[in-house]
Scaffold this motif. Structure first.
Motif, PDB file in Angstrom:
ATOM      1  N   GLN A 184      28.353  24.962  30.219  1.00 31.19           N
ATOM      2  CA  GLN A 184      29.734  25.012  30.665  1.00 31.19           C
ATOM      3  C   GLN A 184      29.817  25.854  31.937  1.00 31.19           C
ATOM      4  N   HIS A 185      30.658  25.412  32.848  1.00 31.54           N
ATOM      5  CA  HIS A 185      30.902  26.178  34.069  1.00 31.54           C
ATOM      6  C   HIS A 185      31.822  27.342  33.713  1.00 31.54           C
ATOM      7  N   MET A 186      31.409  28.554  34.064  1.00 34.73           N
ATOM      8  CA  MET A 186      32.181  29.752  33.748  1.00 34.73           C
ATOM      9  C   MET A 186      32.840  30.286  35.015  1.00 34.73           C
ATOM     10  N   VAL A 187      34.035  30.833  34.864  1.00 36.49           N
ATOM     11  CA  VAL A 187      34.741  31.456  35.979  1.00 36.49           C
ATOM     12  C   VAL A 187      35.060  32.898  35.595  1.00 36.49           C
ATOM     13  N   ARG A 188      35.170  33.743  36.606  1.00 32.97           N
ATOM     14  CA  ARG A 188      35.419  35.166  36.383  1.00 32.97           C
ATOM     15  C   ARG A 188      36.881  35.473  36.662  1.00 32.97           C
ATOM     16  N   CYS A 189      37.509  36.170  35.740  1.00 35.69           N
ATOM     17  CA  CYS A 189      38.896  36.600  35.934  1.00 35.69           C
ATOM     18  C   CYS A 189      38.895  37.750  36.940  1.00 35.69           C
ATOM     19  N   PRO A 190      39.681  37.642  38.036  1.00 32.09           N
ATOM     20  CA  PRO A 190      39.687  38.709  39.042  1.00 32.09           C
ATOM     21  C   PRO A 190      40.366  39.992  38.558  1.00 32.09           C
ATOM     22  N   VAL A 191      41.137  39.933  37.482  1.00 38.11           N
ATOM     23  CA  VAL A 191      41.840  41.119  36.988  1.00 38.11           C
ATOM     24  C   VAL A 191      40.929  41.973  36.111  1.00 38.11           C
ATOM     25  N   CYS A 192      40.309  41.370  35.110  1.00 41.80           N
ATOM     26  CA  CYS A 192      39.521  42.153  34.152  1.00 41.80           C
ATOM     27  C   CYS A 192      38.019  41.906  34.254  1.00 41.80           C
ATOM     28  N   GLY A 193      37.599  40.863  34.969  1.00 42.06           N
ATOM     29  CA  GLY A 193      36.174  40.590  35.132  1.00 42.06           C
ATOM     30  C   GLY A 193      35.554  39.792  34.004  1.00 42.06           C
ATOM     31  N   THR A 194      36.345  39.346  33.057  1.00 40.95           N
ATOM     32  CA  THR A 194      35.840  38.561  31.941  1.00 40.95           C
ATOM     33  C   THR A 194      35.486  37.152  32.403  1.00 40.95           C
ATOM     34  N   HIS A 195      34.350  36.651  31.939  1.00 40.43           N
ATOM     35  CA  HIS A 195      33.955  35.276  32.247  1.00 40.43           C
ATOM     36  C   HIS A 195      34.439  34.370  31.117  1.00 40.43           C
ATOM     37  N   VAL A 196      35.123  33.307  31.489  1.00 40.60           N
ATOM     38  CA  VAL A 196      35.631  32.329  30.517  1.00 40.60           C
ATOM     39  C   VAL A 196      35.226  30.932  30.975  1.00 40.60           C
ATOM     40  N   PRO A 197      35.118  29.974  30.040  1.00 42.22           N
ATOM     41  CA  PRO A 197      34.835  28.597  30.454  1.00 42.22           C
ATOM     42  C   PRO A 197      35.939  28.079  31.366  1.00 42.22           C
ATOM     43  N   ALA A 198      35.566  27.316  32.379  1.00 41.18           N
ATOM     44  CA  ALA A 198      36.537  26.821  33.361  1.00 41.18           C
ATOM     45  C   ALA A 198      37.616  25.973  32.705  1.00 41.18           C
ATOM     46  N   GLU A 199      37.266  25.246  31.668  1.00 36.79           N
ATOM     47  CA  GLU A 199      38.272  24.396  31.013  1.00 36.79           C
ATOM     48  C   GLU A 199      39.288  25.218  30.221  1.00 36.79           C
ATOM     49  N   ASP A 200      38.973  26.465  29.861  1.00 41.46           N
ATOM     50  CA  ASP A 200      39.909  27.318  29.125  1.00 41.46           C
ATOM     51  C   ASP A 200      40.660  28.278  30.032  1.00 41.46           C
ATOM     52  N   ALA A 201      40.294  28.355  31.297  1.00 35.76           N
ATOM     53  CA  ALA A 201      40.901  29.307  32.222  1.00 35.76           C
ATOM     54  C   ALA A 201      42.302  28.857  32.626  1.00 35.76           C
ATOM     55  N   VAL A 202      43.143  29.844  32.946  1.00 36.10           N
ATOM     56  CA  VAL A 202      44.495  29.587  33.438  1.00 36.10           C
ATOM     57  C   VAL A 202      44.424  29.632  34.957  1.00 36.10           C
ATOM     58  N   THR A 203      44.791  28.529  35.599  1.00 37.47           N
ATOM     59  CA  THR A 203      44.673  28.424  37.053  1.00 37.47           C
ATOM     60  C   THR A 203      45.969  28.862  37.719  1.00 37.47           C
TER      61      THR A 203
ATOM     62  N   ARG B 174      45.957  32.013  43.299  1.00 40.64           N
ATOM     63  CA  ARG B 174      44.881  32.834  43.860  1.00 40.64           C
ATOM     64  C   ARG B 174      43.573  32.728  43.084  1.00 40.64           C
ATOM     65  N   GLY B 175      43.474  31.829  42.147  1.00 40.39           N
ATOM     66  CA  GLY B 175      42.221  31.678  41.413  1.00 40.39           C
ATOM     67  C   GLY B 175      42.434  31.350  39.952  1.00 40.39           C
ATOM     68  N   SER B 176      41.388  31.545  39.192  1.00 44.94           N
ATOM     69  CA  SER B 176      41.428  31.268  37.766  1.00 44.94           C
ATOM     70  C   SER B 176      41.411  32.575  36.987  1.00 44.94           C
ATOM     71  N   TYR B 177      42.205  32.632  35.916  1.00 42.33           N
ATOM     72  CA  TYR B 177      42.366  33.851  35.134  1.00 42.33           C
ATOM     73  C   TYR B 177      42.037  33.576  33.666  1.00 42.33           C
ATOM     74  N   CYS B 178      41.763  34.648  32.923  1.00 46.89           N
ATOM     75  CA  CYS B 178      41.417  34.486  31.509  1.00 46.89           C
ATOM     76  C   CYS B 178      42.658  34.266  30.648  1.00 46.89           C
ATOM     77  N   SER B 179      43.832  34.681  31.129  1.00 48.57           N
ATOM     78  CA  SER B 179      45.062  34.507  30.344  1.00 48.57           C
ATOM     79  C   SER B 179      46.258  34.386  31.279  1.00 48.57           C
ATOM     80  N   ALA B 180      47.361  33.916  30.735  1.00 46.49           N
ATOM     81  CA  ALA B 180      48.587  33.787  31.519  1.00 46.49           C
ATOM     82  C   ALA B 180      49.121  35.160  31.920  1.00 46.49           C
ATOM     83  N   GLN B 181      48.914  36.157  31.061  1.00 50.73           N
ATOM     84  CA  GLN B 181      49.364  37.519  31.379  1.00 50.73           C
ATOM     85  C   GLN B 181      48.648  38.051  32.613  1.00 50.73           C
ATOM     86  N   HIS B 182      47.359  37.825  32.728  1.00 50.44           N
ATOM     87  CA  HIS B 182      46.620  38.296  33.911  1.00 50.44           C
ATOM     88  C   HIS B 182      47.019  37.522  35.162  1.00 50.44           C
TER      89      HIS B 182
END
Length: 74
Positions: A37-56, A59-67
């Motif tokens: 799976q392609h992983m993306v890094r959340c710019p707020v907390c640095g957590t890597h999440v699968p690209a299909e689960d990331a919130v776009t 300014r980029g992809s995030y691990c959650s809507a809150q971030h």
């Protein structure tokens, strides 16, 4: 003494019969390969999440809507 030998022979036969009739999972010809799976890094907390689960966001992809809201102010 004959009874003891007969009893041991019967127990050995039952043990061998049960040992031969165990249910084992089927063995496939080759092992299953896992999908990468392609992983993306959340710019707020640095957590890597699968690209299909990331919130776009804008300014980029995030691990959650809150971030996403924290980073973009939306």
């Amino acid at each position: 003494m004959k009874l003891l030998v007969l009893l041991l022979a019967i127990l050995a036969g039952v043990w061998l019969w049960r040992r031969g009739h165990r249910i084992e999972p089927p063995v496939s010809g080759r092992p299953r390969q896992r999908q990468l799976q392609h992983m993306v890094r959340c710019p707020v907390c640095g957590t890597h999440v699968p690209a299909e689960d990331a919130v776009t966001g804008q300014r980029g992809s995030y691990c959650s809507a809150q971030h996403r809201r924290d980073a973009e102010g939306a």
